[in-house]
Write a protein that holds these residues in place. Sequence first.
Motif, PDB file in Angstrom:
ATOM      1  N   UNK A  24      -8.548  -2.132  -1.154  1.00 59.42           N
ATOM      2  CA  UNK A  24      -7.125  -1.939  -1.442  1.00 59.42           C
ATOM      3  C   UNK A  24      -6.256  -2.621  -0.393  1.00 59.42           C
ATOM      4  N   UNK A  25      -6.633  -2.494   0.885  1.00 60.30           N
ATOM      5  CA  UNK A  25      -5.882  -3.149   1.957  1.00 60.30           C
ATOM      6  C   UNK A  25      -5.878  -4.663   1.785  1.00 60.30           C
ATOM      7  N   UNK A  26      -7.027  -5.219   1.432  1.00 57.11           N
ATOM      8  CA  UNK A  26      -7.122  -6.669   1.215  1.00 57.11           C
ATOM      9  C   UNK A  26      -6.251  -7.091   0.033  1.00 57.11           C
ATOM     10  N   UNK A  27      -6.237  -6.305  -1.025  1.00 52.47           N
ATOM     11  CA  UNK A  27      -5.420  -6.616  -2.197  1.00 52.47           C
ATOM     12  C   UNK A  27      -3.933  -6.627  -1.823  1.00 52.47           C
ATOM     13  N   UNK A  28      -3.497  -5.652  -1.048  1.00 50.23           N
ATOM     14  CA  UNK A  28      -2.096  -5.586  -0.615  1.00 50.23           C
ATOM     15  C   UNK A  28      -1.754  -6.790   0.254  1.00 50.23           C
ATOM     16  N   UNK A  29      -2.651  -7.151   1.198  1.00 45.13           N
ATOM     17  CA  UNK A  29      -2.419  -8.331   2.040  1.00 45.13           C
ATOM     18  C   UNK A  29      -2.275  -9.588   1.198  1.00 45.13           C
ATOM     19  N   UNK A  30      -3.141  -9.747   0.219  1.00 41.79           N
ATOM     20  CA  UNK A  30      -3.101 -10.925  -0.644  1.00 41.79           C
ATOM     21  C   UNK A  30      -1.808 -10.973  -1.460  1.00 41.79           C
ATOM     22  N   UNK A  31      -1.419  -9.823  -2.003  1.00 41.96           N
ATOM     23  CA  UNK A  31      -0.199  -9.773  -2.808  1.00 41.96           C
ATOM     24  C   UNK A  31       1.036 -10.054  -1.957  1.00 41.96           C
ATOM     25  N   UNK A  32       1.079  -9.532  -0.743  1.00 43.29           N
ATOM     26  CA  UNK A  32       2.211  -9.799   0.147  1.00 43.29           C
ATOM     27  C   UNK A  32       2.278 -11.268   0.517  1.00 43.29           C
ATOM     28  N   UNK A  33       1.133 -11.885   0.679  1.00 44.62           N
ATOM     29  CA  UNK A  33       1.097 -13.300   1.001  1.00 44.62           C
ATOM     30  C   UNK A  33       1.584 -14.171  -0.135  1.00 44.62           C
ATOM     31  N   UNK A  34       1.406 -13.722  -1.376  1.00 40.67           N
ATOM     32  CA  UNK A  34       1.822 -14.504  -2.539  1.00 40.67           C
ATOM     33  C   UNK A  34       3.298 -14.336  -2.847  1.00 40.67           C
ATOM     34  N   UNK A  35       3.914 -13.267  -2.344  1.00 39.39           N
ATOM     35  CA  UNK A  35       5.327 -13.033  -2.599  1.00 39.39           C
ATOM     36  C   UNK A  35       6.169 -13.971  -1.758  1.00 39.39           C
ATOM     37  N   UNK A  36       7.304 -14.361  -2.315  1.00 42.56           N
ATOM     38  CA  UNK A  36       8.263 -15.137  -1.545  1.00 42.56           C
ATOM     39  C   UNK A  36       9.424 -14.227  -1.189  1.00 42.56           C
ATOM     40  N   UNK A  37       9.723 -14.148   0.069  1.00 38.71           N
ATOM     41  CA  UNK A  37      10.874 -13.353   0.464  1.00 38.71           C
ATOM     42  C   UNK A  37      12.130 -14.135   0.118  1.00 38.71           C
ATOM     43  N   UNK A  38      13.287 -13.451  -0.036  1.00 40.25           N
ATOM     44  CA  UNK A  38      14.516 -14.169  -0.362  1.00 40.25           C
ATOM     45  C   UNK A  38      14.835 -15.275   0.631  1.00 40.25           C
ATOM     46  N   UNK A  39      14.651 -15.013   1.916  1.00 40.03           N
ATOM     47  CA  UNK A  39      14.943 -16.042   2.913  1.00 40.03           C
ATOM     48  C   UNK A  39      13.991 -17.213   2.749  1.00 40.03           C
ATOM     49  N   UNK A  40      12.751 -16.928   2.414  1.00 43.70           N
ATOM     50  CA  UNK A  40      11.752 -17.974   2.267  1.00 43.70           C
ATOM     51  C   UNK A  40      12.065 -18.881   1.080  1.00 43.70           C
ATOM     52  N   UNK A  41      12.394 -18.317  -0.084  1.00 42.65           N
ATOM     53  CA  UNK A  41      12.651 -19.199  -1.222  1.00 42.65           C
ATOM     54  C   UNK A  41      13.956 -19.962  -1.044  1.00 42.65           C
ATOM     55  N   UNK A  42      14.933 -19.394  -0.347  1.00 47.05           N
ATOM     56  CA  UNK A  42      16.169 -20.127  -0.080  1.00 47.05           C
ATOM     57  C   UNK A  42      15.861 -21.325   0.821  1.00 47.05           C
TER      58      UNK A  42
END
Length: 112
Positions: free
Chosen positions: A21-39
């Motif tokens: 579960x911890x690995x899944x959360x880490x992977x999902x967080x890594x795939x998300x783009x934060x608003x500052x990042x996509x800007x």
Amino acid sequence: MGQTFRPRRPGSPPAKTQAELDEMVRRMRGEQSSPANYREQSLKIHGWICAKCGREFDLSNLHLLTVHHRDGNHHNNPPDGSNWENLCVWCHDDEHSRGVLGEYLKGGDGKR
């Protein structure tokens, strides 16, 4: 924090371990783009210019350049920037008000 027992449905996949579960959360967080990042990505890809009116921006007024999601989904942030266009705050407001005005003129309630 104690564990609770929850029976599994027949045929459901086996329960995941905490490490899985911890690995899944880490992977999902890594795939998300934060608003500052996509800007930041959009500014690099599309430049410091409004895609609608053509106004150019510099460091002193860059805060007036926003990222518009073409499909309206703020979670759809492909790394190639295909769902983004950089719009100045005035063009961005105009873009979002067009739908409201169109609904109003068609006799709708104008809410989106």
